[in-house]
Motif scaffolding. Structure first.
Motif, short mmCIF file in Angstrom:
data_model
loop_
_atom_site.label_atom_id
_atom_site.label_comp_id
_atom_site.label_asym_id
_atom_site.label_seq_id
_atom_site.Cartn_x
_atom_site.Cartn_y
_atom_site.Cartn_z
N ALA A 32 54.61 34.33 6.55
CA ALA A 32 53.75 34.70 7.69
C ALA A 32 52.90 35.91 7.35
N GLU A 33 53.47 36.82 6.56
CA GLU A 33 52.68 37.99 6.14
C GLU A 33 51.61 37.55 5.14
N GLU A 34 52.00 36.70 4.20
CA GLU A 34 51.07 36.30 3.14
C GLU A 34 49.90 35.50 3.71
N GLU A 35 50.19 34.63 4.68
CA GLU A 35 49.11 33.86 5.32
C GLU A 35 48.10 34.82 5.94
N ALA A 36 48.60 35.83 6.64
CA ALA A 36 47.70 36.76 7.33
C ALA A 36 46.95 37.66 6.35
N ILE A 37 47.63 38.09 5.28
CA ILE A 37 46.94 38.91 4.27
C ILE A 37 45.79 38.10 3.66
N ASN A 38 46.08 36.85 3.32
CA ASN A 38 45.05 35.99 2.72
C ASN A 38 43.85 35.83 3.67
N ARG A 39 44.17 35.62 4.96
CA ARG A 39 43.09 35.47 5.95
C ARG A 39 42.31 36.77 6.10
N ALA A 40 43.01 37.88 6.17
CA ALA A 40 42.34 39.18 6.33
C ALA A 40 41.41 39.45 5.14
N ILE A 41 41.89 39.13 3.94
CA ILE A 41 41.06 39.33 2.75
C ILE A 41 39.82 38.45 2.82
N SER A 42 39.99 37.22 3.31
CA SER A 42 38.83 36.32 3.44
C SER A 42 37.81 36.89 4.41
N LEU A 43 38.28 37.48 5.49
CA LEU A 43 37.36 38.07 6.47
C LEU A 43 36.64 39.27 5.86
N SER A 44 37.37 40.04 5.06
CA SER A 44 36.76 41.19 4.38
C SER A 44 35.70 40.72 3.38
N LYS A 45 36.01 39.66 2.65
CA LYS A 45 35.03 39.15 1.67
C LYS A 45 33.79 38.61 2.37
#
Ligand code: URP
Ligand code: ZN
Ligand code: ZN
Ligand code: ZN
Length: 482
Positions: free
Chosen positions: A214-227
């Motif tokens: 659940a943490e990794e899914e959100a980190i991946n999504r947050a990084i995508s939003l940052s990119k």
């Protein structure tokens, strides 16, 4: 030159060098680095390490949690505990309540901090309700010298991805940094219900209710939003190997992505949640404690630079009905306050387990404890280094003193790291040339600390991500990301 104060005979360490010198201080600033300096007042630092004062960049002080519960530490006990732990500056959160204006939020925290803090302080602004009028207020927040925001992807205080994108974009435009608590809210609540509905309610089930996935899914999504927005992002309290890999990969891609981990993920495990009775409640924090394999991998990422900062995430709730058990003692894990203290233990533990045990060197320790936070949160080079013209924010350490961790100077009734053998402790801490802690005694008074007006975030070392597919020159969009 005559100095107000000279620190004599110590070994100085910055994020890049270790050398012997005296420090001459005048009007709260470092005026001279040299030998045989004279001053009205002298601190003998023979045999000691002299470093930039720690900057604690993630702590919850006089703040209501997502559950609405006030932390046990206010700015007096919180800043005193921070100072005894080697910090001369800290940046807690100012948390917006839904519907509250930013002006009102900041005025509330000014009232909580200014009369009480013994060390310098600023806040990261937590945005829980970024409606259009709040977004309009944000440029004024930068003018006030508050240049970092925080958002949650879980808890009642979470924002949607669209709101997150809005915040990232405003922050980027003003040179600010957005911090994120990354966990997938629906995965967590779904898991927690599945466990509790089947009778798995003890504190130890807090861990399986918040899986690393659940943490990794959100980190991946947050990084995508940052990119997508090419906007700087700090992933706070990364607690899994895969999460750390995602941060490392994003940085290798050039993205303005930064990572933070915390001592609890390095020194404790989920087995601490399985202590007798309700004692496991002490160890309920989010993300949850993991395992010893995770500890090893996180240390490797610290050593190789994936993480820019190691912060305490000090979130103090006493083990009584004012804190952990505010919803009752015999409740399921979902109703126990999240968070643990650690503001005073962060640097001694990182020194002892990091520097003394050879996992990182002294200069990396300074970078992780002070310099990188100063750079990222817009305080460098005024803070975070030992240089002429910098604030005389200095921690003097005895690198050989060994203590067994026990009661701290916070307002807490437990120390999750109690019993740990720790070598290397700060003995004297200065903020702007003024002694806060002197030879292990508190000498500063509440209100002696001042508000730090911060500047832009230093993004050097990364290129950013300009995604060709969002470029209006080669595609047909408007320049929405400007
Ligand atoms: O469990 C924790 N860390 N509580 C504090 C709030 C947060 O998540 O940062
Ligand atoms: Zn968090
Ligand atoms: Zn936190
Ligand atoms: Zn105490």
């Amino acid at each position: 030159m005559q100095h107000d104060l000279v620190i004599k005979g110590g070994t100085l360490a910055t994020a890049s060098e270790t050398f012997s010198a005296d420090i001459g201080i005048r009007d709260g600033k470092i005026a001279t680095l040299g030998h045989d300096l004279s001053g009205e007042d002298v601190i003998d630092a023979t045999g000691k390490l002299v470093m930039p004062g720690g900057i604690e960049a993630h702590c919850h002080i006089a703040q209501e949690s997502g559950m609405g519960l006030m932390t046990s530490d206010d700015y007096e006990s919180g800043s005193i505990s921070a100072a005894f732990g080697g910090n001369s500056c800290f940046v807690p959160f100012a948390a917006q309540k839904p519907g509250q204006s930013v002006a009102d939020t900041l005025a509330t925290y000014d009232g909580r901090a200014a009369p009480k803090s013994v060390i310098d302080y600023s806040y990261h602004l937590i945005l829980t309700d970024p409606n259009p009028s709040v977004l309009d207020e944000l440029p004024g927040v930068f003018d006030r010298g508050i240049t970092s925001f925080k958002v949650f992807m879980t808890y009642a205080t979470r924002v949607s991805d669209a709101q997150f994108l809005d915040i990232l974009t405003v922050a980027r435009r003003h040179g600010g940094l957005t911090m994120v608590h990354a966990e997938n809210h629906d995965m967590l609540t779904w898991m927690a219900s599945a466990l509790a509905d089947n009778g798995y309610t003890e504190p130890k089930y807090h861990a399986p209710a918040r899986p690393g996935l659940a943490e990794e899914e959100a980190i991946n999504r947050a990084i995508s939003l940052s990119k997508l927005t090419n906007a700087p992002l700090m992933i706070v309290h990364v607690s899994t190997p895969k999460g750390a890999e995602l941060v490392a990969q994003a940085r290798a891609d050039g993205a303005y992505v930064f990572g933070e981990t915390c001592p609890q993920y390095l020194f404790l495990t989920k087995h601490d949640l399985d202590r007798p009775g309700m004692e496991g409640a002490k160890y309920i924090c989010s993300p949850p404690l993991r395992d010893t394999h995770t500890q090893e991998v996180l240390w490797r990422h610290i050593a190789r630079g994936t993480f820019s900062v190691v912060s305490s995430d000090h979130a103090p709730f006493r083990l009584d009905d004012t804190g952990k058990f505010s919803n009752g003692r015999d409740v399921d894990f979902r109703k126990i306050a999240n968070g643990m203290p650690g503001i005073e233990m962060r640097l001694p533990m990182m020194f002892s387990e990091g520097v003394v045990k050879g996992r990182i060197n002294l200069n990396q320790f300074v970078a992780l404890s002070s310099t990188n936070a100063a750079r990222l949160y817009g305080m460098h080079p005024t803070k975070g280094t030992l240089a002429i013209g910098a604030d005389a924010d200095i921690a003097i350490w005895d690198p050989t003193e060994t203590r067994i961790a026990g009661d701290m100077h916070d307002a807490m009734d437990y120390n999750p790291f109690e019993g740990m053998e720790v070598t290397g402790w700060p003995v004297t801490v200065l903020t702007r040339g003024r002694r806060v802690v002197d030879q292990g005694e508190l000498v500063a008074k509440p209100g002696d600390g001042g508000f730090v007006k911060r500047g832009r975030s230093d993004l050097s070392g990364l290129t950013g991500t300009r995604l060709p597919e969002t470029d209006p020159a080669t595609n047909f969009g408007a320049e929405i990301l400007r």
